[in-house]
Design a protein around this motif. Sequence first.
Motif: not given
Length: 294
Positions: A52-65
Motif C-alpha cells: 500500500r505504501e508503494i502504491r501511495a508513494a509511486s502510483g505503482e502496483k506491487a507484487d507481494m510474497f
Amino acid sequence: MDTHERPMAGRTVLVTGATSGIGRATAVALAAMGAHVAVAGRDRTRTEDTVREIRAASGEKADMFVADLSSLGQVRLLAEEALAALPRLDVLVNNVGGYWNTRHVTVDGLEHTFALNHLAPFLLTNLVLDRMTQSGTPARVVTVASNAEALGRIDFDDLQGERNYSGARAYNQSKLANVLFTYELARRLRTTAVTANAVHPGMVSTSFGAEDPAGVQRLLVPLLRPFMRSPKAGAATSIHVASAPDLEDVTGLYFANRQAKRSSERGYDEPTAARLWRASAELVGLGTYRAPSR
C-alpha cells in the motif's frame, strides 16, 4: 516523467525483508524510480502495508510474497512463486536478515542466523539466476551485508554454532559469508550480464535484533538511536547499487555510503569462498553449480 526521473522504468525488482526498515525504504524508493517492485516478507499484514505504501508513494502496483526465509522450503516456494509471477527479474535485493542473542534452530535444524542471513540469499539467488539472465538487459544481485563482516570468521568446524554459540559471533560470521558469497558469485557469473555486489547500510534506527537482543543492545541502542541513520538514509546505498546507470557492468565490489570500499581481507580469500559455496550448496540441497544460460 522522463527517464531521468524514472530511471528504473521497465525494470522488475524483488526485495526480501521488505516489511520494515531498510528493505521497505528500498522497495518504496525503487518503485518511485519507475521499477515494478515485488516484495517478500514473513508477515502478511506488514507485507500488505508495504504494498500500500508503494502504491501511495509511486502510483505503482506491487507484487507481494509471504514467506519465512529462515525455512529452506519457503525460500524455494518464494522462488517458485516469483518465477511464476514475474516474466523478468532485473534486480534481486537480498535484504532479509536478523540477529539473535541466543541460539535458535530453524525448521530445517539449522542455526537461525546462518540460515536467514546467508543460506536464504544463497539459495534464492541460485534459484532465480536463470530468469535474471533472460531479462534482455544487464541484471544485478545486491546483498545487504554489514561492516560487522570485518569481525567475522568462517568456522567450518562449527558453522551452526552447536559447540560454541555467541549472537555476535554468529552475526559477524553471517555477514562475512554475505561478502564471500557476493565475490564468489561475481566470479562465477563473469561470462554473464549479471553483476553481484554487497552493501553496508551503516548504523540504522530499525527494530533489528529486537526479538532477542543482547544485553548491550538493550543498554546502548536507546542512547545511540538519536545518532543512527533513518531507514531511508540506510537504504541509500542499496538503492544506488541497484539502480545507478554507471554501475551496470560493475561487479564483485563492496559498497558503503554509495562508494566502493575494500572489505576485510578475509572477504577476498578465494579458497574460503569456494569452500563456503560448497558447504552452503550441500546444506540447502543444491547440486553442482552451473552458470545460468544466457
